[in-house]
Design an enzyme around this catalytic site. Structure first.
Site, PDB file in Angstrom:
ATOM      1  CB  ALA A 262      -0.954  -0.004   1.197  1.00 29.95           C
ATOM      2  CB  ALA A 263       3.991   2.364   1.528  1.00 28.31           C
ATOM      3  N   GLY A 266      -1.203   6.426  -2.006  1.00 30.53           N
ATOM      4  CA  GLY A 266      -2.003   7.125  -3.021  1.00 30.53           C
ATOM      5  C   GLY A 266      -3.233   6.338  -3.439  1.00 30.53           C
ATOM      6  CG  ASP A 284       4.629  -0.977   2.345  1.00 34.75           C
ATOM      7  OD1 ASP A 284       4.180  -0.950   1.176  1.00 34.75           O
ATOM      8  OD2 ASP A 284       5.835  -0.918   2.607  1.00 34.75           O
ATOM      9  CG  ASP A 311       6.803 -10.528   3.223  1.00 36.96           C
ATOM     10  OD1 ASP A 311       6.036 -10.480   2.239  1.00 36.96           O
ATOM     11  OD2 ASP A 311       7.971 -10.936   3.156  1.00 36.96           O
ATOM     12  CG  ASP A 330       0.319  -0.559  -7.037  1.00 40.25           C
ATOM     13  OD1 ASP A 330       0.220  -0.617  -8.272  1.00 40.25           O
ATOM     14  OD2 ASP A 330       1.008   0.288  -6.448  1.00 40.25           O
ATOM     15  CB  CYS A 383       4.396   2.138 -11.975  1.00 36.18           C
ATOM     16  SG  CYS A 383       5.725   1.828 -10.810  1.00 36.18           S
TER      17      CYS A 383
END
Length: 449
Positions: A262-263, A266, A284, A311, A330, A383
């Protein structure tokens, strides 16, 4: 005026040194230098331009410098970085005349080194000023020429050409040399987009509504983090591509959501803003990063986020099976889609990193899958633009998990401007597609018995 500019150029050399020697992130280093030295808007802009520009075009600059630096091996790294930033200004910036750039470089060389170094710096730069740089057309191999002209490692250019063809690769390499706009996401729990545009304009910022994401605003001038509206929690800095994840996940109302990587928060906060009585469990690995999520949630006035330091590969020990309506992975990735923001990434990543990351991504998906309710939705995003971390990881997940199927409704949940990029249950955005970050999203549905 000269002293300030000289300091800015010295700071640029410091940043480049730290990026090279310590593999520090240029964006984080730059921010800390700007804060520490309390730089004005003009100096801030110059430092950012010189530093990012030199990193972005490092291979091209080295190609230009090579004929003029006789003993590259024995040239101190700070001296070579000083030559790089000076040449960057001479070739790519019009505002400062060459004689002023050379004078500044020689002064820095005198201050940091000895007379021999300042003479060498002066000699190299004056020779370049007289003779000009050698043309890139001297490079006969097309792939090598593209790699050096756009300053991307050749192995990466070859890999992208193999995956996407020459035209798409060339477009991607070219846009990676340009600076991205700052984009923010409106916290629609607190304010409408129209109202926020009005407030920011009154504060003196130049902004416009995004044509891609309905809750996004692009900043054309200024840094919105320094606005009153940011402090009041009216917005979050986030790229438009990244905002598509919450749309893809489609969590609403009372959904229970797991955000497994999550970190800095956003996407977590975006998901939370779209819920009513639902909750996001945000995990995270690092405590200091989880603190960033909490800090953002507090600023935005969100009370429906619960954070955990863990983890995510061990997530089954923390939560019950089939306890979540929506899960987001993500995943940690090579970041090859965000080179415009982090230009140093292209020099530090290797093929081996991609293979290792694909393995971690697979483990994260496998660990989270049993926690999803039947009929629930799992979204996997990165990303990056590499197929090994994207399409191949997504396809292999379905092969290993027959209780999941492609979520073919992904397209209709996304904003209209990106729907044409969806294929089946996957979306691959390249930086040149929307003038945003390169990004990948795939969506899966857990079958109901």
């Amino acid at each position: 005026m000269t002293t300030i500019k000289k300091n800015v150029r010295e700071l640029a050399v410091d940043v480049l040194e730290s990026v090279e020697k310590n593999q520090s992130y240029s964006n984080l280093l730059l921010n800390s230098k700007i804060e520490k030295h309390n730089l004005s808007g003009v100096d801030n802009g110059l430092l950012t331009e010189i530093t990012y520009g030199t990193i972005q075009r490092k291979m091209t600059l080295d190609y230009y410098l090579e004929p003029f630096v006789r003993d590259r091996k024995h040239t101190l790294s700070w001296v070579y970085n000083l030559l790089r930033i000076s040449l960057y200004q001479m070739v790519y910036l019009d505002k400062v005349p060459d004689h002023a750039i050379i004078y500044e470089a020689v002064e820095i060389a005198k201050k940091r080194g000895h007379k021999g170094i300042s003479s060498m710096v002066n000699g190299v730069l004056r020779n370049i000023q007289r003779q000009g740089v050698r043309p890139l057309t001297d490079i006969k191999d097309e792939t090598e020429r593209l790699a050096i002209a756009t300053s991307h490692p050749q192995w990466l250019v070859e890999r992208w050409i193999e995956q996407y063809g020459v035209e798409k690769t060339s477009e991607m390499c070219e846009i990676n040399l340009t600076a991205p706009l700052q984009t923010v996401r409106v916290n629609t729990r607190k304010i409408s987009r129209d109202e926020l545009v009005r407030l920011l304009t009154e504060e003196g910022f130049e902004v416009e509504k995004s044509s891609i994401v309905p809750e996004a605003i692009n900043c054309l001038r200024g840094n919105l983090v320094h606005s009153e509206s940011y402090t009041l929690g009216f917005m979050t800095v986030q790229d438009e591509s990244s905002m598509l994840v919450a749309h893809a996940l489609g969590a609403v109302e009372n959904d229970m959501v797991l955000d497994a990587c999550a970190a800095p928060g956003g996407k977590t906060t975006h998901i939370a803003e779209r819920l009513t009585t639902g909750q996001v469990s945000a995990i995270d690995l690092h405590d200091h990063k989880v603190k960033l999520i909490k800090k953002q949630a507090q600023r935005l006035g969100l009370r429906n986020i619960k954070t955990y330091v863990a983890d995510s590969r061990d997530v089954q020990q923390k939560f019950s099976a089939e306890g979540f309506d929506r899960i987001l992975i993500d995943a940690p990735c090579s970041g090859l889609g965000v080179m415009r923001r982090k230009p140093d990434i292209k020099y530090t990543k290797s093929k081996n990193d991609i293979i290792k990351l694909a393995s971690i991504q697979t483990e994260l998906l496998d660990a989270a899958a049993p926690l999803l309710k039947q009929g629930g939705r799992l979204v996997y995003s990165t990303c990056t633009v590499d197929q090994e971390e994207n399409q191949r990881v997504a396809e292999a997940f379905l092969e290993r998990h027959p209780d999941f199927e492609k979520d073919l409704e992904l397209q209709e949940r996304l904003p209209e401007g990106v729907q044409s990029f969806v294929e089946d249950n996957m979306l691959q955005i390249f930086p040149q597609d929307l003038d945003s970050d390169g990004f990948f999203i795939s969506s899966f549905k857990k079958k109901s018995n």
